[in-house]
Design a protein around this motif. Structure first.
Motif, PDB file in Angstrom:
ATOM      1  N   LYS A  97       3.612  -2.433   7.230  1.00  0.00           N
ATOM      2  CA  LYS A  97       2.428  -2.939   6.538  1.00  0.00           C
ATOM      3  C   LYS A  97       1.174  -2.827   7.399  1.00  0.00           C
ATOM      4  N   ASP A  98       1.270  -3.260   8.634  1.00  0.00           N
ATOM      5  CA  ASP A  98       0.124  -3.219   9.544  1.00  0.00           C
ATOM      6  C   ASP A  98       0.241  -2.125  10.602  1.00  0.00           C
ATOM      7  N   ASN A  99       1.304  -1.346  10.512  1.00  0.00           N
ATOM      8  CA  ASN A  99       1.536  -0.269  11.471  1.00  0.00           C
ATOM      9  C   ASN A  99       2.105   0.953  10.750  1.00  0.00           C
ATOM     10  N   PRO A 100       1.264   1.711  10.066  1.00  0.00           N
ATOM     11  CA  PRO A 100       1.713   2.856   9.272  1.00  0.00           C
ATOM     12  C   PRO A 100       2.487   3.903  10.063  1.00  0.00           C
ATOM     13  N   GLU A 101       2.249   3.956  11.373  1.00  0.00           N
ATOM     14  CA  GLU A 101       2.933   4.958  12.206  1.00  0.00           C
ATOM     15  C   GLU A 101       4.453   4.823  12.129  1.00  0.00           C
ATOM     16  N   LEU A 102       4.950   3.638  11.819  1.00  0.00           N
ATOM     17  CA  LEU A 102       6.395   3.421  11.767  1.00  0.00           C
ATOM     18  C   LEU A 102       7.081   4.346  10.772  1.00  0.00           C
ATOM     19  N   TYR A 103       6.381   4.684   9.687  1.00  0.00           N
ATOM     20  CA  TYR A 103       7.016   5.482   8.638  1.00  0.00           C
ATOM     21  C   TYR A 103       7.212   6.948   9.018  1.00  0.00           C
ATOM     22  N   PHE A 104       6.668   7.367  10.140  1.00  0.00           N
ATOM     23  CA  PHE A 104       6.905   8.731  10.608  1.00  0.00           C
ATOM     24  C   PHE A 104       8.195   8.838  11.419  1.00  0.00           C
ATOM     25  N   ASP A 105       8.811   7.702  11.698  1.00  0.00           N
ATOM     26  CA  ASP A 105      10.075   7.669  12.428  1.00  0.00           C
ATOM     27  C   ASP A 105      11.213   7.860  11.425  1.00  0.00           C
ATOM     28  N   GLU A 106      11.887   8.984  11.515  1.00  0.00           N
ATOM     29  CA  GLU A 106      12.969   9.289  10.569  1.00  0.00           C
ATOM     30  C   GLU A 106      14.090   8.273  10.634  1.00  0.00           C
ATOM     31  N   ASN A 107      14.351   7.737  11.809  1.00  0.00           N
ATOM     32  CA  ASN A 107      15.400   6.722  11.939  1.00  0.00           C
ATOM     33  C   ASN A 107      15.070   5.476  11.140  1.00  0.00           C
ATOM     34  N   TRP A 131       0.820  -1.209   0.000  1.00  0.00           N
ATOM     35  CA  TRP A 131       0.000   0.000   0.000  1.00  0.00           C
ATOM     36  C   TRP A 131       0.858   1.266   0.000  1.00  0.00           C
ATOM     37  N   LEU A 132       2.147   1.129   0.214  1.00  0.00           N
ATOM     38  CA  LEU A 132       3.056   2.274   0.111  1.00  0.00           C
ATOM     39  C   LEU A 132       2.994   2.918  -1.277  1.00  0.00           C
ATOM     40  N   ASN A 133       2.610   2.134  -2.283  1.00  0.00           N
ATOM     41  CA  ASN A 133       2.464   2.674  -3.637  1.00  0.00           C
ATOM     42  C   ASN A 133       1.486   3.848  -3.679  1.00  0.00           C
ATOM     43  N   HIS A 134       0.496   3.826  -2.800  1.00  0.00           N
ATOM     44  CA  HIS A 134      -0.537   4.860  -2.787  1.00  0.00           C
ATOM     45  C   HIS A 134       0.033   6.208  -2.344  1.00  0.00           C
ATOM     46  N   TYR A 135       1.018   6.186  -1.448  1.00  0.00           N
ATOM     47  CA  TYR A 135       1.538   7.423  -0.862  1.00  0.00           C
ATOM     48  C   TYR A 135       2.909   7.833  -1.419  1.00  0.00           C
ATOM     49  N   GLY A 176       3.820  12.552   0.887  1.00  0.00           N
ATOM     50  CA  GLY A 176       3.277  11.233   1.198  1.00  0.00           C
ATOM     51  C   GLY A 176       2.969  11.069   2.667  1.00  0.00           C
ATOM     52  N   LEU A 177       3.865  11.563   3.514  1.00  0.00           N
ATOM     53  CA  LEU A 177       3.648  11.464   4.958  1.00  0.00           C
ATOM     54  C   LEU A 177       2.472  12.336   5.404  1.00  0.00           C
ATOM     55  N   THR A 178       2.334  13.500   4.786  1.00  0.00           N
ATOM     56  CA  THR A 178       1.197  14.372   5.120  1.00  0.00           C
ATOM     57  C   THR A 178      -0.118  13.696   4.757  1.00  0.00           C
ATOM     58  N   SER A 179      -0.156  13.109   3.570  1.00  0.00           N
ATOM     59  CA  SER A 179      -1.359  12.406   3.119  1.00  0.00           C
ATOM     60  C   SER A 179      -1.641  11.184   3.994  1.00  0.00           C
ATOM     61  N   LEU A 180      -0.579  10.478   4.355  1.00  0.00           N
ATOM     62  CA  LEU A 180      -0.728   9.307   5.210  1.00  0.00           C
ATOM     63  C   LEU A 180      -1.266   9.701   6.578  1.00  0.00           C
ATOM     64  N   ARG A 181      -0.745  10.790   7.152  1.00  0.00           N
ATOM     65  CA  ARG A 181      -1.227  11.247   8.453  1.00  0.00           C
ATOM     66  C   ARG A 181      -2.702  11.613   8.398  1.00  0.00           C
ATOM     67  N   THR A 182      -3.099  12.291   7.324  1.00  0.00           N
ATOM     68  CA  THR A 182      -4.505  12.665   7.159  1.00  0.00           C
ATOM     69  C   THR A 182      -5.389  11.425   7.111  1.00  0.00           C
ATOM     70  N   ASP A 183      -4.951  10.422   6.342  1.00  0.00           N
ATOM     71  CA  ASP A 183      -5.749   9.202   6.189  1.00  0.00           C
ATOM     72  C   ASP A 183      -5.801   8.381   7.473  1.00  0.00           C
ATOM     73  N   ILE A 184      -4.739   8.409   8.254  1.00  0.00           N
ATOM     74  CA  ILE A 184      -4.754   7.724   9.553  1.00  0.00           C
ATOM     75  C   ILE A 184      -5.759   8.406  10.479  1.00  0.00           C
ATOM     76  N   ASN A 185      -5.719   9.733  10.485  1.00  0.00           N
ATOM     77  CA  ASN A 185      -6.590  10.495  11.384  1.00  0.00           C
ATOM     78  C   ASN A 185      -8.073  10.354  11.045  1.00  0.00           C
ATOM     79  N   ASN A 186      -8.389  10.274   9.738  1.00  0.00           N
ATOM     80  CA  ASN A 186      -9.800  10.197   9.355  1.00  0.00           C
ATOM     81  C   ASN A 186     -10.272   8.771   9.063  1.00  0.00           C
ATOM     82  N   GLY A 187      -9.357   7.815   9.201  1.00  0.00           N
ATOM     83  CA  GLY A 187      -9.724   6.409   9.027  1.00  0.00           C
ATOM     84  C   GLY A 187      -9.646   5.899   7.610  1.00  0.00           C
TER      85      GLY A 187
END
Length: 260
Positions: A196-206, A142-146, A226-237
């Motif tokens: 894959k099952d934990n999108p929050e990991l990609y916000f960790d710069e390390n 699903w990373l292809n989407h962002y 991509g991270l901005t869009s991902l954050r929005t989608d996490i927040n709104n489901g």
């Protein structure tokens, strides 16, 4: 490849830790013996070799990155690490009893030459175990989407299973079988599809810095957008719908097991 991994070598160990499930599957496929010598080609910082050694197995580690090998040696002086590539290992013919190659095959400059070299150093009737991902599998991330451009660049560098099979055959390897791997929720090694099952990991710069696709193939603008869009989608489901649309039965990665 040397330059790429020299640049991310520092700090790589912070997120690219050995995953015990992957260690156990690698050993299951290899079936190593305690009195034999094995090769980890593209060993990186030696995290997996350390785990193999803890279980009593003897491995040589080869990598083209001096920085990666320096990190590996700093952790364990009792493992034989050498500078080299899959195409030129500098090892004697018939000197190893098995080979593992984890998440490295896409960096080999010439698959046929690499497999020919690995066949040369491998003893007769012994195995090579490869852990990789195929383009078809990566199209299901699903990373292809962002991060479409980054994923496309990553997919392009990955050899398909058919191409790997052809290169193996030319080098006189016989494919035994393949096994699909699906990301486990407790995955310790934070490689590309670790979230894959934990999108929050990609916000960790390390974590991103330890993944070559993010650190080498992506541009800052795409990552930020991509991270901005991902954050929005996490927040709104909406992320749930995106992730569901990419679900498939192909597996996320693949073990390829062949014999000389």
């Amino acid at each position: 490849m040397k330059a790429k991994y020299d640049s991310i070598g520092t700090g790589y160990n912070n997120t690219r830790k050995p995953d015990l499930y992957l260690v156990n599957r690698m050993l299951y496929h290899l079936q190593p013996k305690k009195d034999a010598i094995y090769l980890d080609i593209g060993c990186g910082t030696g995290n997996y070799i350390n785990q193999f050694q803890k279980r009593g197995y003897n491995f040589i580690g080869i990598d083209p990155s001096e920085k990666m090998l320096s990190e590996a040696k700093s952790k364990n002086q009792h493992i034989d690490y050498k500078l080299g590539t899959a195409e030129n290992t500098h090892l004697p013919s018939g000197s190893v009893d098995g080979i593992v190659a984890s998440l490295t095959i896409h960096h080999w400059s010439n698959l046929t030459k690499a497999f020919s070299e690995l066949n040369r150093v491998l003893k007769p009737n012994e195995k090579i175990v490869i852990f990789t991902s195929t383009p078809k599998q990566m199209e299901g991330y699903w990373l292809n989407h962002y991060f479409p451009k980054m994923l496309q660049a990553s997919i392009i560098q990955m050899p398909s299973l058919d191409i790997v099979k052809q290169a193996m055959k030319k080098a006189n390897f016989n494919l035994m079988y393949t096994e699909s791997y699906f990301i486990q929720p407790d995955l310790e090694d934070k490689f590309l599809y670790c979230g894959k099952d934990n999108p929050e990991l990609y916000f960790d710069e390390n974590i991103r810095n330890g993944i070559s696709s993010f650190s080498d193939l992506a541009n800052k603008e795409e990552i930020d957008n991509g991270l901005t869009s991902l954050r929005t989608d996490i927040n709104n489901g909406a992320i749930e719908k995106v992730m569901k649309s990419y679900k498939n039965n192909l597996g996320d990665y693949l073990y390829i097991v062949a014999k000389k």
